[in-house]
Motif scaffolding. Structure first.
Motif, mmCIF file in Angstrom:
data_model
loop_
_atom_site.group_PDB
_atom_site.id
_atom_site.type_symbol
_atom_site.label_atom_id
_atom_site.label_comp_id
_atom_site.label_asym_id
_atom_site.label_seq_id
_atom_site.Cartn_x
_atom_site.Cartn_y
_atom_site.Cartn_z
ATOM 1 N N GLU A 214 0.800 -1.229 0.000
ATOM 2 C CA GLU A 214 0.000 0.000 0.000
ATOM 3 C C GLU A 214 0.832 1.278 0.000
ATOM 4 O O GLU A 214 0.321 2.348 0.303
ATOM 5 C CB GLU A 214 -0.948 -0.011 1.198
ATOM 6 C CG GLU A 214 -1.927 -1.180 1.176
ATOM 7 C CD GLU A 214 -2.788 -1.254 2.428
ATOM 8 O OE1 GLU A 214 -2.962 -0.209 3.094
ATOM 9 O OE2 GLU A 214 -3.283 -2.354 2.745
ATOM 10 N N GLY A 215 2.118 1.177 -0.317
ATOM 11 C CA GLY A 215 2.917 2.391 -0.473
ATOM 12 C C GLY A 215 4.037 2.556 0.535
ATOM 13 O O GLY A 215 4.113 1.851 1.544
ATOM 14 N N ILE A 216 4.906 3.518 0.222
ATOM 15 C CA ILE A 216 6.043 3.859 1.073
ATOM 16 C C ILE A 216 5.976 5.357 1.357
ATOM 17 O O ILE A 216 5.853 6.175 0.436
ATOM 18 C CB ILE A 216 7.380 3.517 0.389
ATOM 19 C CG1 ILE A 216 7.372 2.053 -0.086
ATOM 20 C CG2 ILE A 216 8.553 3.763 1.326
ATOM 21 C CD1 ILE A 216 8.565 1.709 -0.972
ATOM 22 N N TYR A 217 6.080 5.725 2.628
ATOM 23 C CA TYR A 217 5.963 7.124 3.037
ATOM 24 C C TYR A 217 7.159 7.494 3.918
ATOM 25 O O TYR A 217 7.664 6.666 4.676
ATOM 26 C CB TYR A 217 4.652 7.359 3.789
ATOM 27 C CG TYR A 217 3.436 7.055 2.938
ATOM 28 C CD1 TYR A 217 2.840 8.047 2.167
ATOM 29 C CD2 TYR A 217 2.918 5.765 2.869
ATOM 30 C CE1 TYR A 217 1.751 7.759 1.352
ATOM 31 C CE2 TYR A 217 1.835 5.467 2.061
ATOM 32 C CZ TYR A 217 1.254 6.473 1.310
ATOM 33 O OH TYR A 217 0.177 6.173 0.496
ATOM 34 N N ALA A 218 7.608 8.750 3.798
ATOM 35 C CA ALA A 218 8.804 9.169 4.525
ATOM 36 C C ALA A 218 8.677 10.594 5.031
ATOM 37 O O ALA A 218 7.939 11.415 4.472
ATOM 38 C CB ALA A 218 10.028 9.044 3.622
ATOM 39 N N SER A 219 9.422 10.870 6.103
ATOM 40 C CA SER A 219 9.617 12.236 6.578
ATOM 41 C C SER A 219 11.122 12.492 6.606
ATOM 42 O O SER A 219 11.917 11.578 6.405
ATOM 43 C CB SER A 219 9.011 12.417 7.978
ATOM 44 O OG SER A 219 9.684 11.586 8.920
ATOM 45 N N LEU A 220 11.510 13.731 6.845
ATOM 46 C CA LEU A 220 12.924 14.098 6.854
ATOM 47 C C LEU A 220 13.478 14.141 8.275
ATOM 48 O O LEU A 220 12.742 14.321 9.241
ATOM 49 C CB LEU A 220 13.126 15.460 6.183
ATOM 50 C CG LEU A 220 12.764 15.552 4.701
ATOM 51 C CD1 LEU A 220 12.967 16.982 4.209
ATOM 52 C CD2 LEU A 220 13.606 14.580 3.872
#
Length: 368
Positions: A214-220
């Motif tokens: 269902e996807g890949i999500y990132a923050s910094l």
């Protein structure tokens, strides 16, 4: 919000104390290494040892303060990092032997070799252990009708210095074995100045191999390029990763929120602004690199907060001071306060000093 000790270590007073203690330890280590060299080779090398230690620390400080770094500078920095690890373990071992010497007098001069041998063995263990990946599992209750969902959390990969393409490939293969529904990256994907010398095109292709339903999500994080740098946005887009910068997005089962790093962007949007007044029924998962933002998430009743940054101290004695700075609940692991659950990862990679003693390089598997 930082704990009392956390505020202290970010102040000028601690910086001055740190440099003072560092200088004293440098003198202490000079004497100890000088004694060993004098025993082995019968010559006085105290001044040479001290100058070498000064040159080592000065180079590392200059590297961090420089605006750019090429491959040659990177290799020197990595060599200095390895040497610094060994010297740190030497210092600890010398100190332990000196303490033991108070109660058990070591009359033979050959005892001066024991801390050196122990320090080398400890360093080898730390280097090898840092490269070993462990899967850390948590079971979390998160909303209704979502049983069986698997989330994978990565943080602090620190691609660049020390964490190379070979280690990244190892991480990707390990993640893909977990058959994740969602992959979440909580900052510090890159190390200091990594964009100056990394093969970004190759890294983009490597990240594309990450498999999730269902996807890949990132923050910094604080070591990543700042969000205003177009290169970081383009990298994540080409790598097939949705970068969230003080924004939220809904998936099939969750609302994913990604925050700016508080160190890189102290004037970031408040969590209230990001969430807005209208909030759906889906459980909210917040990616916030620094665990200092967990208290704000609790006030806003976010379901789950995922953080990194602390590295669980990475190695002793940093483990002790990091725990003091962040408190037991925000230092590492799972905690639940009011309606909010949080997980702080020890990190998937490592930085500055390529060893782990008392912590693991981990991939977090969250089973709903």
């Amino acid at each position: 919000m930082y704990h009392g000790f956390g505020k202290f270590i970010r102040g000028k007073g601690f910086s001055m104390l740190f440099y003072l203690v560092s200088m004293l330890l440098m003198i202490y280590l000079t004497v100890k290494i000088g004694n060993v060299l004098e025993y082995l080779f019968s010559f006085n090398a105290y001044i040479a040892v001290f100058l070498a230690l000064v040159a080592l620390t000065s180079y590392m400080l200059c590297y961090f303060q420089s605006s750019k770094a090429g491959n040659k500078a990177k290799k020197i920095y990595e060599s200095c990092g390895v040497i610094l690890c060994v010297l740190l373990n030497f210092t600890i071992c010398f100190f332990i032997v000196d303490c033991l010497n108070i109660f058990f007098v070591f009359k033979q001069r050959a005892w001066c070799l024991m801390p050196v041998i122990t320090g080398v063995l400890l360093s080898v263990y730390g280097f090898l252990h840092a490269r070993h990946l462990k899967v850390k599992k948590y079971e979390v209750q998160l909303g209704e009708n979502r049983k069986g969902k698997k989330l994978v959390l990565l943080s602090d990969i620190h691609i660049g210095s020390f964490v190379n393409e070979k280690q990244l490939q190892k991480i990707i293969e390990k993640v893909n074995q977990l058959d994740a529904d969602l992959i979440l990256i909580a900052g510090d994907t890159f190390d200091v100045k990594a964009f100056e010398y990394c093969n970004l095109s190759k890294l983009e292709q490597m990240f594309k191999k990450l498999q999730s339903k269902e996807g890949i999500y990132a923050s910094l994080g604080n070591h990543d390029p700042v969000s205003s740098d177009k290169r970081i946005r383009e990298f994540f887009k080409k790598a097939g990763i949705c970068l969230l910068i003080d924004e939220k997005v809904e998936t099939k089962d969750f609302c994913i929120i990604g925050r700016e790093d508080v160190t890189s962007c102290p004037n970031r949007k408040s969590l209230t602004e990001i969430l807005s007044n209208v909030r759906g029924k889906k459980p909210e998962i917040l990616l916030d690199h620094n665990p200092s933002g967990i208290e704000e998430a609790i006030r806003n009743k976010v379901s789950l907060v995922l953080c990194g940054h602390t590295h669980k101290g990475q190695f002793f004695p940093a483990t002790f001071f990091t725990k003091l700075a962040y408190g037991k609940k925000d230092f590492y692991g799972y905690a639940k306060r009011e309606e909010t659950q949080s997980i702080v990862s020890a990190g998937t990679g490592y930085f500055q000093m390529p060893m782990r003693i008392g912590s693991n390089s981990e991939i977090v598997l969250i089973e709903i």
